[in-house]
Scaffold this motif. Structure first.
Motif, PDB file in Angstrom:
ATOM      1  N   SER A  41      10.635 -85.108  24.523  1.00  4.36           N
ATOM      2  CA  SER A  41      10.488 -83.683  24.219  1.00  4.36           C
ATOM      3  C   SER A  41      10.069 -82.958  25.486  1.00  4.36           C
ATOM      4  O   SER A  41       9.793 -83.582  26.509  1.00  4.36           O
ATOM      5  N   ALA A  42       9.945 -81.667  25.365  1.00  4.22           N
ATOM      6  CA  ALA A  42       9.362 -80.875  26.444  1.00  4.22           C
ATOM      7  C   ALA A  42       7.884 -81.251  26.577  1.00  4.22           C
ATOM      8  O   ALA A  42       7.265 -81.695  25.612  1.00  4.22           O
ATOM      9  N   THR A  47       7.600 -75.690  24.811  1.00  5.55           N
ATOM     10  CA  THR A  47       8.566 -74.954  23.976  1.00  5.55           C
ATOM     11  C   THR A  47       7.953 -73.655  23.441  1.00  5.55           C
ATOM     12  O   THR A  47       8.625 -72.615  23.410  1.00  5.55           O
ATOM     13  N   GLU A 124      13.087 -79.493  27.729  1.00  3.84           N
ATOM     14  CA  GLU A 124      13.491 -80.901  27.614  1.00  3.84           C
ATOM     15  C   GLU A 124      14.228 -81.358  28.875  1.00  3.84           C
ATOM     16  O   GLU A 124      14.078 -82.501  29.307  1.00  3.84           O
ATOM     17  N   PHE A 190      16.064 -82.648  20.861  1.00  6.22           N
ATOM     18  CA  PHE A 190      16.095 -81.232  20.481  1.00  6.22           C
ATOM     19  C   PHE A 190      17.373 -80.487  20.835  1.00  6.22           C
ATOM     20  O   PHE A 190      17.703 -79.504  20.194  1.00  6.22           O
ATOM     21  N   ARG A 204      13.005 -76.505  15.542  1.00  2.00           N
ATOM     22  CA  ARG A 204      11.733 -76.922  16.132  1.00  2.00           C
ATOM     23  C   ARG A 204      11.366 -78.330  15.700  1.00  2.00           C
ATOM     24  O   ARG A 204      11.638 -78.722  14.565  1.00  2.00           O
ATOM     25  N   GLU A 205      10.759 -79.043  16.605  1.00  2.00           N
ATOM     26  CA  GLU A 205      10.339 -80.431  16.368  1.00  2.00           C
ATOM     27  C   GLU A 205      11.538 -81.364  16.167  1.00  2.00           C
ATOM     28  O   GLU A 205      11.422 -82.423  15.557  1.00  2.00           O
ATOM     29  N   GLY A 206      12.686 -80.945  16.672  1.00  3.61           N
ATOM     30  CA  GLY A 206      13.916 -81.679  16.395  1.00  3.61           C
ATOM     31  C   GLY A 206      14.120 -82.961  17.197  1.00  3.61           C
ATOM     32  O   GLY A 206      15.110 -83.667  16.984  1.00  3.61           O
ATOM     33  N   SER A 207      13.199 -83.288  18.089  1.00  4.67           N
ATOM     34  CA  SER A 207      13.425 -84.480  18.921  1.00  4.67           C
ATOM     35  C   SER A 207      13.436 -85.786  18.129  1.00  4.67           C
ATOM     36  O   SER A 207      14.142 -86.727  18.492  1.00  4.67           O
TER      37      SER A 207
HETATM   38  N1  ASP Z   1      10.192 -79.381  22.176  1.00  3.23           N
HETATM   39  C1  ASP Z   1      10.690 -79.058  20.869  1.00  3.23           C
HETATM   40  C2  ASP Z   1       9.608 -78.423  20.035  1.00  3.23           C
HETATM   41  O1  ASP Z   1       8.464 -78.342  20.489  1.00  3.23           O
HETATM   42  C3  ASP Z   1      11.274 -80.239  20.167  1.00  3.23           C
HETATM   43  C4  ASP Z   1      10.285 -81.332  19.832  1.00  3.23           C
HETATM   44  O2  ASP Z   1       9.236 -81.407  20.446  1.00  3.23           O
HETATM   45  O3  ASP Z   1      10.580 -82.118  18.950  1.00  3.23           O
HETATM   46  O4  ASP Z   1       9.886 -77.986  18.961  1.00  3.23           O
END
Ligand code: ASP
Ligand code: MG
Length: 437
Positions: A41-42, A47, A124, A190, A204-207
């Motif tokens: 992820s980032a 993000t 990312e 992501f 969001r949170e797609g990693s």
């Molecule tokens: N960096 C993205 C986010 O914060 C994807 C992830 O972290 O899963 O949503």
């Protein structure tokens, strides 16, 4: 088919500073002899910060470059502790940011979601370049892969849906030969791209979901999500006491939990793994030797109570302008628009003349939706709410949870789940006991 690849995912918290990145390299050292595809992820909260860049650019308030420069500086501060000043990593990371500067030099694009994806992807891209360079420096050779060359989505920006056939074909053609080479493969979570090569994001949170897509396409032998908690917990330890780690979980339970808002794993993650019976481990990067949680098919079905609290909810009370009943044709009309907006409906209820929807309050989506249906319906918005979901509930736990809250909506689903949308009676939240007593 011989299954030899494992897929790892490291989220933002595991990459938030130089020590964290070194820790990731240490974990990976014990997998040196294995074939790994590593999804990152980032770094940290990048993000969120990049979202501010997008907002500022759209608002033309002159702050976009300042916010971006601070994000860049933060990356360079981390790099300064990892690399020699002359390391080529600087040029690589700089190139990634220059592309964003080009976007910011243009007028804001009329499609906000499109512009968002073109900007936030840099989080990312930069983190994967840094991790890649650092692993090589630490004697752990790796190849860098642009996830956008593999994951193809439709062109709904910010919420891209994977085009599986194309993605599988590209994984076969691009990733399989890389797996023949020595070393790990590092790529980004992501992000994906459309058939026309525009960058998209998976939500969001797609990693986690990215890791599952790679696992599926490569027939991974297993997948591991490395987190700052020991595994899947029965509740968020910041909010509750007596939280326990679950050693094992079925895919079904994991799907239900995440569907109802348990934040440990992105809800779309489990399905691709379940389809190929790929076990998923959730482990701690703080204590990598720990057993973590294993999510797989064979598990007996008794679980302790689990609680998920989802903040930032908005309740929309929708009623017909002419006081007519909310009938099938209204519902189908509303659902078409809900689908068009890709609203994630967490809870809904209808009465004779009104229809209530609880959704995540993501930027101005709820307002835009309300505006869109305003010719036919009156909409009242109630913001700042929490959605509490309890799986395998017990009555005394529910009573504890309701304490100090105004319950706006409550529903029991089968005999396993209770959901409520609540508002705080203004006072400080007490830490409550989630364990059975
Ligand atoms: N960096 C993205 C986010 O914060 C994807 C992830 O972290 O899963 O949503
Ligand atoms: Mg994250």
């Amino acid at each position: 088919m011989k299954k030899t690849v494992s897929v790892f995912k490291f989220g933002g918290a595991s990459l938030k500073d130089p020590a964290a990145i070194k820790n990731v390299a240490n974990i990976l050292r014990s997998y040196e002899k294995e074939k790994l595809v590593i999804i990152v992820s980032a770094m940290g909260k990048t993000t969120n910060a990049l979202e501010k860049v997008v907002e500022a650019h759209a608002a033309r308030n002159g702050k976009a470059f300042d916010i971006l420069n601070e994000i860049k500086a933060q990356h360079y501060r981390i790099m300064d502790e990892l690399f020699d000043k002359k390391d080529e990593a600087y040029a690589l990371v700089n190139d990634a940011f220059v592309e964003i500067e080009w976007v910011l030099e243009e007028e804001p694009h009329e499609n906000y979601d499109y512009m968002y994806d073109q900007i936030v992807c840099v989080g990312e891209l930069a983190s994967s370049k840094i991790v890649h360079a650092y692993l090589n420096l630490a004697g752990l050779p790796s190849q860098w892969l642009d996830a956008r060359d593999v994951i193809q989505t439709d062109d709904i920006f910010r919420e891209g849906w994977v085009q599986w056939e194309e993605t599988m074909e590209r994984a076969e053609r691009i990733v399989k030969p890389m797996l023949e080479q020595p070393g790990f493969i590092i790529t980004q979570g992501f992000i994906g791209s459309t058939s026309e090569n525009f960058t998209t994001t998976l939500g969001r949170e797609g990693s986690d979901y990215t890791a599952a897509i790679f696992s599926f396409c490569l027939d991974a032998q297993d997948m591991t999500i490395w987190k700052d908690v020991p595994g899947v917990l029965t509740a968020d330890p910041r909010l509750f006491e007596n939280v326990a780690k679950l050693d094992r979980l079925s895919y079904k339970e994991a799907i239900e939990m995440t569907y109802y808002g348990a934040k440990v794993i992105h809800p779309k993650t489990i399905k691709p793994l379940q389809n190929k019976s790929i076990p998923l481990y959730v482990k701690s990067f703080v204590n990598p030797e720990g057993e973590g949680t294993l999510i797989s098919s064979e598990v007996d079905d008794t679980y302790p109570p689990m609680v998920a609290v989802e903040p930032n909810q908005v309740l929309l009370q929708i009623s017909t302008r002419d006081f007519s009943f909310v009938a099938e044709h209204h519902i189908s009309y509303l659902f078409n628009i809900i689908a068009e907006f890709r609203l994630q409906v967490n809870m809904m209820q209808n009465s004779a003349i009104s229809f209530s929807l609880c959704i995540n309050d993501v930027d101005d989506k709820a307002d835009r939706f309300a505006q869109r249906i305003s010719d036919k319906f009156k909409v009242m918005l109630d913001r700042g709410l929490e959605l509490i979901t309890v799986r395998h509930y017990q009555e005394d736990l529910l009573n504890n949870l309701r304490r100090g809250k105004i319950v706006l909506l409550e529903e029991r689903i089968k005999d396993t789940t209770v959901q409520m949308v609540v508002k705080d009676v203004p006072q400080i939240r007490r830490r409550q006991n989630v364990a059975a007593n």
